[in-house]
Motif scaffolding. Structure first.
Motif, PDB file in Angstrom:
ATOM      1  N   ARG A  46     -10.607   8.085 -13.792  1.00 22.11           N
ATOM      2  CA  ARG A  46      -9.315   8.036 -14.494  1.00 22.11           C
ATOM      3  C   ARG A  46      -8.230   8.718 -13.666  1.00 22.11           C
ATOM      4  NH1 ARG A  46     -12.815   9.452 -18.811  1.00 22.11           N
ATOM      5  NH2 ARG A  46     -12.057  11.616 -18.828  1.00 22.11           N
ATOM      6  N   PHE A  47      -8.588   9.829 -13.047  1.00 22.98           N
ATOM      7  CA  PHE A  47      -7.649  10.558 -12.204  1.00 22.98           C
ATOM      8  C   PHE A  47      -7.227   9.706 -10.999  1.00 22.98           C
ATOM      9  CE2 PHE A  47      -7.393  13.350  -8.370  1.00 22.98           C
ATOM     10  CZ  PHE A  47      -6.160  13.922  -8.636  1.00 22.98           C
ATOM     11  N   ILE A  48      -8.202   9.091 -10.326  1.00 20.96           N
ATOM     12  CA  ILE A  48      -7.916   8.273  -9.150  1.00 20.96           C
ATOM     13  C   ILE A  48      -7.030   7.084  -9.523  1.00 20.96           C
ATOM     14  CG2 ILE A  48      -8.952   6.731  -7.427  1.00 20.96           C
ATOM     15  CD1 ILE A  48      -9.319   9.688  -6.773  1.00 20.96           C
ATOM     16  N   GLU A  49      -7.307   6.465 -10.654  1.00 20.91           N
ATOM     17  CA  GLU A  49      -6.492   5.332 -11.100  1.00 20.91           C
ATOM     18  C   GLU A  49      -5.055   5.762 -11.360  1.00 20.91           C
ATOM     19  OE1 GLU A  49      -8.636   3.836 -14.432  1.00 20.91           O
ATOM     20  OE2 GLU A  49      -9.958   2.579 -13.218  1.00 20.91           O
ATOM     21  N   LYS A  50      -4.855   6.955 -11.930  1.00 19.57           N
ATOM     22  CA  LYS A  50      -3.505   7.432 -12.215  1.00 19.57           C
ATOM     23  C   LYS A  50      -2.736   7.788 -10.946  1.00 19.57           C
ATOM     24  CE  LYS A  50      -4.577   9.076 -16.871  1.00 19.57           C
ATOM     25  NZ  LYS A  50      -4.836  10.229 -17.755  1.00 19.57           N
ATOM     26  N   LEU A  51      -3.462   8.067  -9.859  1.00 21.58           N
ATOM     27  CA  LEU A  51      -2.786   8.363  -8.600  1.00 21.58           C
ATOM     28  C   LEU A  51      -2.133   7.117  -7.997  1.00 21.58           C
ATOM     29  CD1 LEU A  51      -5.285  10.742  -6.727  1.00 21.58           C
ATOM     30  CD2 LEU A  51      -3.141  11.362  -7.858  1.00 21.58           C
ATOM     31  N   GLY A  52      -2.653   5.942  -8.357  1.00 26.03           N
ATOM     32  CA  GLY A  52      -2.123   4.717  -7.765  1.00 26.03           C
ATOM     33  C   GLY A  52      -2.542   4.606  -6.316  1.00 26.03           C
ATOM     34  N   GLU A  56      -6.065  -0.616  -0.336  1.00 30.91           N
ATOM     35  CA  GLU A  56      -6.580  -0.881   1.006  1.00 30.91           C
ATOM     36  C   GLU A  56      -8.049  -0.532   1.167  1.00 30.91           C
ATOM     37  OE1 GLU A  56      -4.250   1.511   3.642  1.00 30.91           O
ATOM     38  OE2 GLU A  56      -4.892   3.417   2.736  1.00 30.91           O
ATOM     39  N   ALA A  57      -8.662   0.094   0.160  1.00 31.47           N
ATOM     40  CA  ALA A  57     -10.067   0.496   0.257  1.00 31.47           C
ATOM     41  C   ALA A  57     -10.715   0.412  -1.123  1.00 31.47           C
ATOM     42  CB  ALA A  57     -10.182   1.915   0.818  1.00 31.47           C
ATOM     43  N   THR A  58     -12.033   0.241  -1.129  1.00 30.29           N
ATOM     44  CA  THR A  58     -12.786  -0.052  -2.350  1.00 30.29           C
ATOM     45  C   THR A  58     -13.576   1.155  -2.823  1.00 30.29           C
ATOM     46  OG1 THR A  58     -13.042  -2.335  -1.587  1.00 30.29           O
ATOM     47  CG2 THR A  58     -14.522  -1.609  -3.347  1.00 30.29           C
ATOM     48  N   GLY A  63     -15.316  -1.076  -8.011  1.00 29.64           N
ATOM     49  CA  GLY A  63     -14.539  -2.045  -7.252  1.00 29.64           C
ATOM     50  C   GLY A  63     -13.050  -1.772  -7.269  1.00 29.64           C
ATOM     51  N   HIS A  64     -12.632  -0.648  -7.864  1.00 25.39           N
ATOM     52  CA  HIS A  64     -11.212  -0.292  -7.897  1.00 25.39           C
ATOM     53  C   HIS A  64     -10.669  -0.199  -6.477  1.00 25.39           C
ATOM     54  CE1 HIS A  64      -7.492   1.550  -9.200  1.00 25.39           C
ATOM     55  NE2 HIS A  64      -7.717   2.602  -8.442  1.00 25.39           N
ATOM     56  N   ARG A  65      -9.481  -0.738  -6.261  1.00 27.45           N
ATOM     57  CA  ARG A  65      -8.840  -0.723  -4.943  1.00 27.45           C
ATOM     58  C   ARG A  65      -7.700   0.293  -4.941  1.00 27.45           C
ATOM     59  NH1 ARG A  65     -10.445  -3.293  -0.468  1.00 27.45           N
ATOM     60  NH2 ARG A  65      -8.368  -4.165  -0.066  1.00 27.45           N
ATOM     61  N   THR A  66      -7.711   1.159  -3.942  1.00 25.54           N
ATOM     62  CA  THR A  66      -6.698   2.197  -3.858  1.00 25.54           C
ATOM     63  C   THR A  66      -6.535   2.607  -2.399  1.00 25.54           C
ATOM     64  OG1 THR A  66      -6.028   4.370  -4.723  1.00 25.54           O
ATOM     65  CG2 THR A  66      -8.378   4.039  -4.313  1.00 25.54           C
ATOM     66  N   ASN A  70      -7.687   8.215  -1.415  1.00 22.39           N
ATOM     67  CA  ASN A  70      -8.195   8.256  -2.791  1.00 22.39           C
ATOM     68  C   ASN A  70      -9.606   7.688  -2.881  1.00 22.39           C
ATOM     69  OD1 ASN A  70      -5.724   9.290  -3.503  1.00 22.39           O
ATOM     70  ND2 ASN A  70      -4.965   7.406  -4.429  1.00 22.39           N
ATOM     71  N   ALA A  71      -9.835   6.543  -2.230  1.00 25.33           N
ATOM     72  CA  ALA A  71     -11.170   5.940  -2.251  1.00 25.33           C
ATOM     73  C   ALA A  71     -12.167   6.821  -1.513  1.00 25.33           C
ATOM     74  CB  ALA A  71     -11.119   4.550  -1.618  1.00 25.33           C
ATOM     75  N   GLY A  72     -11.725   7.469  -0.439  1.00 28.09           N
ATOM     76  CA  GLY A  72     -12.613   8.366   0.294  1.00 28.09           C
ATOM     77  C   GLY A  72     -13.071   9.527  -0.559  1.00 28.09           C
TER      78      GLY A  72
END
Length: 450
Positions: A46-52, A56-58, A63-66, A70-72
Motif C-alpha cells: 500500500r505504501f509503495i502504491e501511494k508513492l507512485g 519502469e520495474a515490476t 505485478g505492480h509497476r513502479t 520503489n520496486a527494488g
C-alpha cells in the motif's frame, strides 16, 4: 571497488559462480512469493502504491509497476521478509540476496539482458561478502547492523546497471555511504517490521545514489578511510581494508554463501538441525519431552533467548527466538513458514514445550565463533532417558549444500499456494538459463501471480 564494478565482464565469471548466482536468484524469488500475502508486506505494498513513480520495474507477485527504487525496495523486502533467504557469516553476518531486489529492478528499468542481471548479482555477492571479513570483531558485535556495510555495496551494484563510469561510481559510494549507518537495535529484544527492512532500505539507497551521481552529484571520495569516515568513526573494531579487495575477481566468494533450510535467524539453524536429528533418531513425541538443554554462543543465549523470546507474539520475534523455533521443530518435525503465521504462534503443543527449553552460553563454543557455529542439544525424556547431539554444520552450508533438486523443491514449496506447477517449472527453467535471455521484461512477467 569502483574499478572492479566497472570492468567486470560476464565472460570473466567462472561457470560455478554464475550457476550459484542463478540458484540464489531462484531461491530468493521463491522466498518473495512465500511472503507475498503477509500482513507486513500488504502494508508495504500500500505504501509503495501511494508513492507512485514511473512504471519502469515490476514488483514480484503483484505485478505492480513502479520506479526502479520503489520496486527494488519492495522486492528486497519480499525476499527478506520470512528470513528464509541466504546467509554468510564470518566476522559479520550478511544476506547478500537482500541486494537482489535492486538487481532485478535496476536491470529491468535499464533494459538489461539476463547476462547483465547475473553479472550484477555476482558483483553484489563478491563485494557484500568481503565486507564480512573486514572488521575484527564484526560491527554487529559492537551494536551496528550489517545494513551499515550494505550501503557501501548497493551503489556499485546499481551503478553498474545504470552505466556509471568510475568517477561516478566513487561518487555514488560516497553519497550512499554517508546516509545508512544502522543501529543493531533493529534486531535486538522485541522485534518489529524493521528487522526485515533495514537492509533493503540500504540497498534501495544505492539506486538513489547511482541516479544522483549520474546527474553529476558528488559525495565524499574517502568515505571509508578519510577523516571521520567509517574506519575512523567505528573505531571499536580493527579494520582490515585489504580484505575488501583480497583476490577480488580471482576467487569468487559467492560459492561459499549458504542457503537456508529453515525460515529463521541463522544461528538457530545448528540447534534446529541437532534437535530434529534427535527427534527423528529416537522417534520422540512432544509429550515425551521433559526438558531441553541447549548450549550455544553468547549471542544465541542473549539476543535469541531473552525473556521476550519465550512469549513471541509477532513473526519477527518468533523467527529470531531460539526457544520458539526449537519448540516448533520438536512439536512438528520441521520448521516451515507456516509456523510463523499468527494462529500458529499460539499453538498449544508448541507453547507447552517452550518453558521446558533452557539456553546457555558455552565459553568453549564462544571461543570457536564465528569460524565455527557449534550447538549442542540435550533432550531429557519423561521416562528418564537423555539424548545429546552436537553439530557445527547446518543444512544449506557449502559443506552440506542444497542440491539443485532440493533447491527446486524449496522453490516449489514456497510458490505452491500462489503459482501453478507449470508456472513454477517455467520460472525454474528460465532462471537456470538466464544468460540466454535478451528481454528481461519477459522474464519479470513470469514473476506475477496469475
Amino acid at each position: 571497488m569502483a574499478r572492479f564494478a566497472r570492468q567486470l565482464r560476464f565472460e570473466d565469471i567462472p561457470a560455478e559462480a554464475s550457476h550459484e548466482a542463478k540458484r540464489f536468484l531462484l531461491d530468493s524469488i521463491g522466498c518473495a512469493f512465500a511472503a507475498a500475502d503477509s500482513a507486513d508486506m500488504a502494508a508495504m505494498h500500500r505504501f509503495i502504491e501511494k508513492l507512485g513513480g514511473t512504471a519502469e520495474a515490476t514488483v514480484i507477485a503483484t505485478g505492480h509497476r513502479t520506479s526502479a527504487a520503489n520496486a527494488g525496495l519492495m522486492n528486497g523486502l519480499l525476499i527478506r521478509a520470512l528470513d528464509y533467504n541466504d546467509i554468510y557469516w564470518v566476522q559479520d553476518p550478511s544476506h547478500p540476496s537482500d541486494l537482489l531486489g535492486i538487481v532485478l529492478s535496476a536491470a529491468e528499468a535499464n533494459h538489461r539482458t539476463g547476462r547483465d542481471l547475473l553479472l550484477a548479482a555476482v558483483l553484489a555477492y563478491e563485494l557484500e561478502m568481503r565486507w564480512c571479513h573486514a572488521a575484527h570483531p564484526g560491527i554487529r558485535e559492537i551494536g551496528w547492523h550489517h545494513a551499515t556495510l550494505t550501503q557501501f555495496v548497493s551503489p556499485f551494484v546499481a551503478g553498474r546497471l545504470y552505466g556509471l563510469d568510475e568517477d561516478q561510481l566513487v561518487a555514488a559510494a560516497g553519497i550512499c555511504g554517508s546516509s545508512h549507518l544502522t543501529l543493531g537495535g533493529v534486531v535486538a529484544g522485541h522485534l518489529t517490521n524493521m528487522k526485515n527492512t533495514a537492509d533493503p532500505l540500504a540497498a534501495q539507497a544505492g539506486i538513489f545514489a547511482a541516479m544522483m551521481a549520474r546527474e553529476g552529484y558528488t559525495g565524499p571520495e574517502q568515505v571509508l578511510e578519510g577523516k571521520e569516515g567509517l574506519f575512523q568513526v567505528l573505531k571499536d573494531v580493527e579494520w582490515d581494508a585489504d580484505a575488501l579487495l583480497e583476490r577480488l575477481g580471482e576467487e569468487y566468494l559467492i560459492t561459499r554463501c549458504s542457503y537456508k533450510a529453515f525460515p529463521t535467524e541463522a544461528l538457530t539453524h545448528q540447534p534446529i538441525s541437532a534437535a530434529l536429528s534427535l527427534r527423528h533418531e529416537h522417534d520422540l513425541l512432544p509429550g515425551q519431552i521433559a526438558s531441553v538443554y541447549v548450549e550455544t554462543t553468547s549471542r544465541g543465549a542473549d539476543i535469541l533467548s531473552d525473556p521476550s523470546k519465550y512469549q513471541p507474539d509477532t513473526r519477527e520475534t518468533a523467527d529470531h527466538s531460539l526457544p520458539y523455533v526449537l519448540a516448533v521443530a520438536l512439536a512438528h518435525g520441521n520448521v516451515l513458514p507456516a509456523a510463523f503465521e499468527e494462529d500458529a504462534l499460539h499453538d498449544p503443543v508448541v507453547r507447552a514445550i517452550l518453558p521446558k527449553i533452557k539456553v546457555n552460553a558455552d565459553p568453549e563454543i564462544d571461543a570457536l565463533f564465528p569460524h565455527i557455529k557449534r550447538a549442542r542439544v540435550t533432550i531429557n525424556t519423561t521416562d528418564g532417558q537423555s539424548f545429546q547431539k552436537q553439530t557445527d554444520i547446518a543444512k544449506g552450508d557449502p559443506q552440506d549444500p542444497l542440491t539443485d533438486r532440493e533447491l527446486y523443491e524449496k522453490f516449489r514449496a514456497n510458490t505452491r499456494q500462489r503459482l501453478t506447477s507449470e508456472q513454477a517449472n517455467q520460472i525454474i527453467e528460465r532462471t537456470m538459463k538466464l544468460e540466454t535471455l535478451i528481454m528481461l521484461e519477459d522474464y519479470m512477467g513470469l514473476l506475477v501471480i496469475p
